[in-house]
Design an enzyme around this catalytic site. Sequence first.
Site, PDB file in Angstrom:
ATOM      1  N   PHE A  24       0.824  -1.215   0.000  1.00  5.67           N
ATOM      2  CA  PHE A  24       0.000   0.000   0.000  1.00  5.67           C
ATOM      3  C   PHE A  24       0.859   1.266   0.000  1.00  5.67           C
ATOM      4  CE2 PHE A  24      -3.377  -2.358   2.796  1.00  5.67           C
ATOM      5  CZ  PHE A  24      -3.720  -3.160   1.731  1.00  5.67           C
ATOM      6  N   TYR A  31      -2.829  -9.622  16.227  1.00  3.32           N
ATOM      7  CA  TYR A  31      -2.883  -8.727  15.055  1.00  3.32           C
ATOM      8  C   TYR A  31      -4.195  -7.936  15.086  1.00  3.32           C
ATOM      9  CZ  TYR A  31      -3.132  -6.878  10.357  1.00  3.32           C
ATOM     10  OH  TYR A  31      -3.252  -6.013   9.294  1.00  3.32           O
ATOM     11  N   THR A  83      -0.312  -8.154  -1.244  1.00  5.41           N
ATOM     12  CA  THR A  83       0.920  -7.366  -1.154  1.00  5.41           C
ATOM     13  C   THR A  83       1.989  -8.328  -0.606  1.00  5.41           C
ATOM     14  OG1 THR A  83       0.398  -6.749   1.110  1.00  5.41           O
ATOM     15  CG2 THR A  83      -0.396  -5.250  -0.622  1.00  5.41           C
TER      16      THR A  83
HETATM   17  P1  NDP Z   1       3.645  -5.018   2.948  1.00  2.46           P
HETATM   18  O1  NDP Z   1       4.328  -6.085   3.720  1.00  2.46           O
HETATM   19  O2  NDP Z   1       3.671  -5.103   1.468  1.00  2.46           O
HETATM   20  O3  NDP Z   1       4.220  -3.586   3.391  1.00  2.46           O
HETATM   21  C1  NDP Z   1       4.490  -3.286   4.727  1.00  2.46           C
HETATM   22  C2  NDP Z   1       5.357  -2.042   4.812  1.00  2.46           C
HETATM   23  O4  NDP Z   1       5.570  -1.744   6.198  1.00  2.46           O
HETATM   24  C3  NDP Z   1       6.716  -2.228   4.178  1.00  2.46           C
HETATM   25  O5  NDP Z   1       7.054  -1.081   3.439  1.00  2.46           O
HETATM   26  C4  NDP Z   1       7.658  -2.375   5.364  1.00  2.46           C
HETATM   27  O6  NDP Z   1       8.917  -1.785   5.067  1.00  2.46           O
HETATM   28  C5  NDP Z   1       6.947  -1.531   6.416  1.00  2.46           C
HETATM   29  N1  NDP Z   1       7.322  -1.929   7.769  1.00  2.46           N
HETATM   30  C6  NDP Z   1       7.032  -3.084   8.406  1.00  2.46           C
HETATM   31  N2  NDP Z   1       7.634  -3.108   9.604  1.00  2.46           N
HETATM   32  C7  NDP Z   1       8.318  -1.952   9.722  1.00  2.46           C
HETATM   33  C8  NDP Z   1       9.155  -1.396  10.725  1.00  2.46           C
HETATM   34  N3  NDP Z   1       9.401  -2.038  11.869  1.00  2.46           N
HETATM   35  N4  NDP Z   1       9.707  -0.201  10.512  1.00  2.46           N
HETATM   36  C9  NDP Z   1       9.473   0.466   9.368  1.00  2.46           C
HETATM   37  N5  NDP Z   1       8.701   0.015   8.386  1.00  2.46           N
HETATM   38  C10 NDP Z   1       8.130  -1.194   8.559  1.00  2.46           C
HETATM   39  O7  NDP Z   1       2.150  -5.024   3.483  1.00  2.46           O
HETATM   40  P2  NDP Z   1       0.884  -4.088   3.163  1.00  2.46           P
HETATM   41  O8  NDP Z   1       1.184  -3.031   2.192  1.00  2.46           O
HETATM   42  O9  NDP Z   1      -0.250  -4.992   2.897  1.00  2.46           O
HETATM   43  O10 NDP Z   1       0.670  -3.483   4.616  1.00  2.46           O
HETATM   44  C11 NDP Z   1       0.579  -2.106   4.889  1.00  2.46           C
HETATM   45  C12 NDP Z   1      -0.393  -1.902   6.032  1.00  2.46           C
HETATM   46  O11 NDP Z   1      -1.683  -2.352   5.632  1.00  2.46           O
HETATM   47  C13 NDP Z   1      -0.062  -2.661   7.305  1.00  2.46           C
HETATM   48  O12 NDP Z   1      -0.328  -1.804   8.400  1.00  2.46           O
HETATM   49  C14 NDP Z   1      -1.057  -3.825   7.287  1.00  2.46           C
HETATM   50  O13 NDP Z   1      -1.351  -4.264   8.572  1.00  2.46           O
HETATM   51  C15 NDP Z   1      -2.244  -3.174   6.627  1.00  2.46           C
HETATM   52  N6  NDP Z   1      -3.216  -4.045   6.008  1.00  2.46           N
HETATM   53  C16 NDP Z   1      -2.864  -4.962   5.054  1.00  2.46           C
HETATM   54  C17 NDP Z   1      -3.855  -5.729   4.445  1.00  2.46           C
HETATM   55  C18 NDP Z   1      -3.533  -6.781   3.445  1.00  2.46           C
HETATM   56  O14 NDP Z   1      -4.327  -7.737   3.287  1.00  2.46           O
HETATM   57  N7  NDP Z   1      -2.449  -6.684   2.710  1.00  2.46           N
HETATM   58  C19 NDP Z   1      -5.277  -5.539   4.763  1.00  2.46           C
HETATM   59  C20 NDP Z   1      -5.522  -4.572   5.789  1.00  2.46           C
HETATM   60  C21 NDP Z   1      -4.535  -3.844   6.351  1.00  2.46           C
HETATM   61  P3  NDP Z   1      10.343  -2.432   5.439  1.00  2.46           P
HETATM   62  O15 NDP Z   1      10.185  -3.898   5.482  1.00  2.46           O
HETATM   63  O16 NDP Z   1      11.240  -1.925   4.334  1.00  2.46           O
HETATM   64  O17 NDP Z   1      10.678  -1.808   6.748  1.00  2.46           O
HETATM   65  C1  8X3 Z   2      -5.059  -7.698   6.866  1.00  4.00           C
HETATM   66  C2  8X3 Z   2      -6.297  -8.388   6.468  1.00  4.00           C
HETATM   67  O1  8X3 Z   2      -7.732 -10.397   6.935  1.00  4.00           O
HETATM   68  O2  8X3 Z   2      -5.396 -10.799   6.479  1.00  4.00           O
HETATM   69  O3  8X3 Z   2      -5.298  -6.749   7.848  1.00  4.00           O
HETATM   70  O4  8X3 Z   2      -6.071  -9.808   8.553  1.00  4.00           O
HETATM   71  S1  8X3 Z   2      -6.364  -9.927   7.147  1.00  4.00           S
END
Ligand code: NDP
Ligand code: 8X3
Length: 260
Positions: free
Chosen positions: A14, A153, A188
């Site tokens: 995202f 989570y 993602t």
């Molecule tokens: P990704 O794993 O693709 O991206 C996660 C991002 O978070 C990466 O850029 C990573 O960067 C960064 N990140 C993780 N841990 C750290 C840290 N300790 N310090 C700094 N940066 C960090 O996942 P998504 O894009 O899917 O996730 C983004 C958000 O969306 C999260 O909050 C997730 O919980 C939420 N989400 C995701 C959903 C899904 O189904 N994909 C649905 C609903 C919510 P790096 O590793 O370089 O540090």
């Molecule tokens: C990420 C969506 O359903 O994998 O927040 O928890 S789910």
Amino acid sequence: MNKTILITGATSGFGKAIAERFAKEGYTVCITGRRAERLTEIKQELEKQYGVKVHTLTFDVRNRKQVENAIAELKKQVERIDVLVNNAGLASGLATIDEGDVDDWELMIDTNLKGLLYVTRQIAPMMRAQAGGHIINIGSTAGKQVYKNGNVYCATKFGVEALNQAMRIDLLPYGVKVTAINPGMAETEFSLVRFKGDDERAKNVYAGIRPLRAEDIADIAWYCASLPQHVCINDVTVTCLTQATSVYAIKEAERVKPSH
Ligand code: NDP
Ligand code: 8X3
């Protein structure tokens, strides 16, 4: 006036898509993450393609000192932050409460809640001084309904939901908008991270469905941020067509097809 966005966790998913969407709209973009090489690549791509300025900040959101130092440095380079997207986050593991790994719990709590707070604590005073700005918190459907094995989570995302509401109250006098975007299943690196690099298990999460794409969330973030000044979307919960709630989804094949 040129506007500036700060997006945490912009090395993939995202965050990366949101960076591109706002770059396309001419924003100065500040991207953060731990993977410095990826940040540099994204900076080069966006600057070349959209002719905007991109700042990179390499830090771990769990490390309060790193957050404070990185944002203090950024403040020397940008005058204001118009939009903050609190996106950095993760799930780690999927297990019952009696069997979960406590290290996973700490990782999720430290990243999804404490990290979000550390960043917000640095940026909210800037927005207060500006008497304006927009904080977009990336929550989840997991912050709406708890699902099996999702315990910690889900708790972090329920926490994000609470903080989203609280921030809006606290920052109301300063004209700061606060919006939660709560996505359902989106493909993602999220599941790859949750299952610690187990690609097959990660892919299986999305088997037979057409999940949300990172670009869908980026479009929603742009929509929320581009509304007239007097309009504040409080929260958006968004799922793909075959997901109804955090706990109930069907496969594409189960969907009734049009008869003609
Ligand atoms: P990704 O794993 O693709 O991206 C996660 C991002 O978070 C990466 O850029 C990573 O960067 C960064 N990140 C993780 N841990 C750290 C840290 N300790 N310090 C700094 N940066 C960090 O996942 P998504 O894009 O899917 O996730 C983004 C958000 O969306 C999260 O909050 C997730 O919980 C939420 N989400 C995701 C959903 C899904 O189904 N994909 C649905 C609903 C919510 P790096 O590793 O370089 O540090
Ligand atoms: C990420 C969506 O359903 O994998 O927040 O928890 S789910």
